[in-house]
Every structure is written in structure tokens, then in C-alpha cells.
Design a protein around this motif. Structure first.
Motif: not given
Length: 506
Positions: A150-155, A193-196, A258-263, A306-308
Motif C-alpha cells: 500500500y505504501t507505494v500506491i499511497q505515495q 486504489t488501495v482497497f479495490v 488463480g493464486d496471483e500476487e495481491p495488488t 473509517a479511512a476516508q
């Protein structure tokens, strides 16, 4: 017409007598529940003090604090739209409420008319083992690995919005820009973007933003669930938001099978969901649980809510407090430059954030002194003995004030002093029970680390990339409720670019 009046007129005295009796019974009921605790002696029929709450919520809640502190009770009573309410100033009594969230005591409601607004499938309405299981299953959403993702997305999103703010500021350098709505939009972009992540396309985002605005407006309006009223618009908007998030959750399920990497957050959640199901299959045990789309959409909306708004509040107060405390601002900038430079073309990492002790102390002090969500409303499902001489009546809406708790215990609590959270003083540990910004008990904020990271990233990037100065006016820093708290002027500032160039990392 005259004949109708002839028929009705003999009954007129009885009608008005009946109304008078109802009003009298209402006052008697209020006084019986209030007993000897502080609060208004008489209340306006049915509406109570809701008008003063809507017109000036800041004064209304300040008055409740004054009432609660006027005696040794630590709490006071009031009456709003047919509801008897209890405002709790005392930290110890607030903990007593948080520790007794269960069917025969208190239920967290998030809003005085929360179930009508948020719907039934909301995490805040869960109890006992079901609630524990859901929180356990959400834990992978906030592991160090997930938070680092999430840190990269947030920045990326923060920097993108900073650039647009500076573009706007450059058009009229002598005119301040208002940060509240800009921060809100940035946070909404970040949360989505972080959540969905990739599951919300551009058209969906636009509709989402419109519906979220309906929801925000309706939170502060009269709870009239009729066409043309803001509360109805908010309730319908929540339904549409939940439906949109349900679709995102379904798309994530298809991907994570499909066991893909979470984003994004929902990916980490669904990865754990399928892992637990697979484990049950291997062990030959029954599938432990199954989410419906509606449930997932509601839980995601709970995260978003809660986050917004709470995060938006903290970002605004960080700007206000740093600008008014230049020595703190300079220490923040000095610490950030030790670990990161815009010229590095690399994002701040989770490891860097963990090393920035003063930056975290500043973030926690911002949250303490200006706790975003000042109140945590609960409803008493049954009578509950709060003190030796007072029993809370069933149906009472109870408002523990986590804002007031932040000013209890701590030395010089009105002073903005990040050093209180440094290792030398350890006030966060010594006065831990008074630091209730993230709640306490079984419903304490599960995303606390994510929220602190968002605030730390904002402060680090804002102070490193931007020079800022407040547009000072009388009362500009007074507290306003929107529904979380914000500076009264919505944080007007002058902005200019501080660094040579903005970082651009993929």
C-alpha cells in the motif's frame, strides 16, 4: 366545511388535552431517565436539542463537555429527536462502554441512525465469536507485506495530487487555496486504489465520488427518510456504493482463485479467504464460512468510511499544527532528509517509515490533540449500571468522547508536543488508556497502522516537496464538525514548490 367544524369542535379540547398529556409524559420520561445528572432541565418536544446540534455542532458538543465536567459524574444527559442520549467525558467510563460491547449491554452504531444508513451487513454491528472470526480473517489486510504494498500506491497518489495543488496555486500565487476538499478527494482516490485497486474503472470512480458526497452530506442532516431529503439520498447512495464494491470483490475473487500476487487490500483478503477454504478441504473439515457479495461490499464500505473522513481530518490538522510550530516542522524536514530525497527517484519504504521515530511521534500527536472522530456512539441494548448511582436506561444512545479523553492524564494536554511520544518520555505507554483515537476493546480500529502510515507519508512528502503558509483569519483554526473535525476555514494555505523537481517513480 362549517358542518365538519360543528362535528369536530366538541372534540377540540380533548385533542389538545391529549397532545398536552403526551408532551407532559415526554418530559416526565426524560427527567426520569436523567435523574440527578447534569443536562437540560426541560427539552423541546420530540426534537429536543437537535436544532442547536445541526446549526452549531461545535458549540453543542462543547456544551456537553461543560455539563459533564460541572459535577463529579463525568457524564451528562440530553435529548435528540425522541432519543435520550448520554455524553461521557470520563476516560474510565468510556473504557467501561468499550469493554461491554455485547447484546446485553452496548452496541456500536457509528451514527445515531446508523443501521438505517449503513445497512445490516456492517462489521460494527457484529458481536462475540462472529466478530472475532471476521477480524481474524481481515488481519492479512494489514500485515507488513500488505502495508508495504500500500505504501507505494499511497505515495504515487499523494504526489499526483500535490502536483495538481501546486498547478492550481501557481495560477493565483496571491490567493490561498482551500485544502479540505482537495485532501478529501486525494484520500478518496487513495482509499479506492488501495482497497479495490484495478477493479474500479474510471466511470465507476466518478459515480462512486458522487455517491460518497451524498453520503457525507446526509450524515449531518436530519434523519428524514423521505424523497427530497439528504438522509434519504445518503441511504440510497450507500446502497449503490456497496453494490459497486461487491462487484469489485467478485472480480478479486476470480483473480485470487488463480493464486496471483495481491495488488490491493481486497486481494490480500481474498487470498486469505481461499487459503482457509483450501486448508479446510485438505483437513476434510467443513468449509468454515462463506462471504456473500453484499457482505463483502458492506465490509469494504466500512473500511472506506473509517479511512476516508478521519484521515482527511488528520491531514488538515497536520498542516495547521506544523505551520504554527516551525521548530517541529524543521525537525520533521531534518529527519526526512536523512532517509529520503526527491532526487532519489525511489519511493519511501516501509522500513524508512519505521526508522522515522520523530515523524511518527508528530503523526500520533496530531491524532491525539485533534482526534478526528471525536465521538463513538453506542446504543444500550439493555439497562446498564454505569456507576454505583446511575443505571443507563435501555435504548439510550451513549457518546463516549475520545476527544475529551485525549486531554486527560497527559501533562500540558493542550500543548502540541510530539516529544511526548518519543522513547525518552513514553507518554503513549504511560497514558495509554487516555489515547482513544483508535477506539478500544473488541471494536478498536483494525487499520490503525495503515492510518498512521498514511499520515506519516503525507507529512513527509508535503514538508519535503512543498513550502506552505497559512492564510490566517480570526477563528480560522477553530474546530468545525463535517462530521469529523476540521479547521473552521477548511485550511486555507499558500503553496509553492520546495524541491527542484518532483519524484517520478514507477
Amino acid at each position: 366545511m362549517a358542518s365538519i367544524w360543528v362535528i369536530l369542535s366538541p372534540w377540540t379540547p380533548y385533542f389538545f388535552s391529549f397532545i398536552a398529556l403526551l408532551l407532559l409524559l415526554e418530559q416526565i420520561s426524560y427527567l426520569k431517565k436523567k435523574r440527578s445528572i447534569p443536562g437540560p432541565t426541560l427539552v423541546f418536544p420530540f426534537l429536543g436539542n437537535v436544532i442547536s446540534l445541526i446549526i452549531n455542532p461545535t458549540k453543542f458538543w462543547q456544551d456537553q463537555t461543560s455539563f459533564a465536567k460541572s459535577t463529579g459524574h463525568g457524564f451528562c444527559a440530553n435529548y435528540i429527536i425522541g432519543k435520550f442520549i448520554l455524553f461521557i467525558h470520563s476516560t474510565d467510563l468510556s473504557h467501561k462502554v468499550f469493554a461491554n460491547v455485547r447484546p446485553d449491554a452496548f452496541q456500536l452504531i457509528g451514527h445515531p441512525f446508523g443501521k438505517r444508513l449503513f445497512g445490516e451487513h456492517n462489521l460494527i454491528y457484529m458481536f462475540g465469536q462472529e466478530h472475532k472470526d471476521h477480524r481474524r480473517r481481515m488481519a492479512p489486510n494489514f500485515t507488513p507485506k500488505a502495508l508495504a504494498t500500500y505504501t507505494v500506491i499511497q505515495q504515487k497518489i499523494i504526489i499526483k495530487h500535490f502536483q495538481s495543488w501546486l498547478d492550481e496555486a501557481s495560477k493565483s500565487p496571491n490567493k490561498p487555496i482551500t485544502l479540505r476538499l482537495l485532501c478529501r478527494d486525494m484520500n478518496l482516490d487513495t482509499s479506492q486504489t488501495v482497497f479495490v485497486g484495478p477493479y474500479l474503472n474510471e466511470d465507476s470512480r466518478k459515480r462512486f465520488n458522487v455517491d460518497y458526497n451524498y453520503f457525507n452530506v446526509g450524515l449531518m442532516k436530519l434523519p428524514v427518510d423521505l424523497p427530497g431529503f439528504a438522509f434519504r439520498d445518503a441511504r440510497l447512495a450507500v446502497g449503490r456504493l456497496v453494490d459497486t464494491l461487491s462487484v469489485c470483490a467478485a472480480q478479486s475473487q476470480n483473480k485470487m482463485r488463480g493464486d496471483e500476487e495481491p495488488t490491493c487490500l481486497i486481494d490480500f483478503w481474498m487470498q486469505e479467504y481461499f487459503r482457509e477454504i483450501q486448508e479446510a478441504k485438505i483437513n476434510g473439515s467443513q468449509k468454515p464460512f462463506e462471504y456473500t457479495g453484499k457482505e463483502l461490499g458492506s465490509y469494504l464500505f466500512d473500511f472506506l468510511f473509517a479511512a476516508q473522513d478521519a484521515s482527511t481530518s488528520s491531514l488538515l490538522w497536520a498542516v495547521v499544527l506544523l505551520e504554527s510550530h516551525p521548530q517541529v516542522l524543521e525537525k520533521v524536514r531534518s529527519e526526512v532528509v536523512k532517509f529520503w530525497s526527491p532526487e532519489s527517484e525511489q519511493p519511501l519504504t516501509a522500513e524508512m517509515l519505521r526508522e522515522m521515530k520523530y515523524l511518527e511521534a508528530v503523526a500520533r500527536e496530531v491524532v491525539r490533540i485533534r482526534t478526528p472522530a471525536t465521538l463513538v456512539p453506542h446504543i444500550a441494548g439493555e439497562e446498564f449500571r454505569l456507576t454505583d448511582d446511575y443505571v443507563i436506561p435501555k435504548g439510550t444512545i451513549v457518546f463516549p468522547s475520545v476527544f475529551d479523553s485525549s486531554f486527560q492524564g497527559f501533562p500540558e494536554p493542550e500543548k502540541f508536543d510530539p516529544d511526548r511520544f518519543m522513547e525518552e518520555r513514553q507518554e503513549e505507554r504511560v497514558y495509554k488508556k487516555n489515547y482513544l483515537a483508535f477506539g478500544a476493546g473488541s471494536h478498536g480500529c483494525v487499520g490503525q497502522r495503515y492510518a498512521i502510515n498514511q499520515l506519516m507519508l503525507f507529512i513527509a512528502l508535503f514538508t519535503a516537496l512543498i513550502d506552505f503558509k497559512r492564510h490566517k483569519t480570526d477563528g480560522c483554526d477553530d474546530i468545525a464538525y463535517i462530521p469529523t473535525i476540521a479547521p473552521k476555514d477548511d485550511c486555507k494555505v499558500f503553496l509553492s514548490q520546495r524541491c527542484t523537481r518532483f519524484p517520478s517513480f514507477s
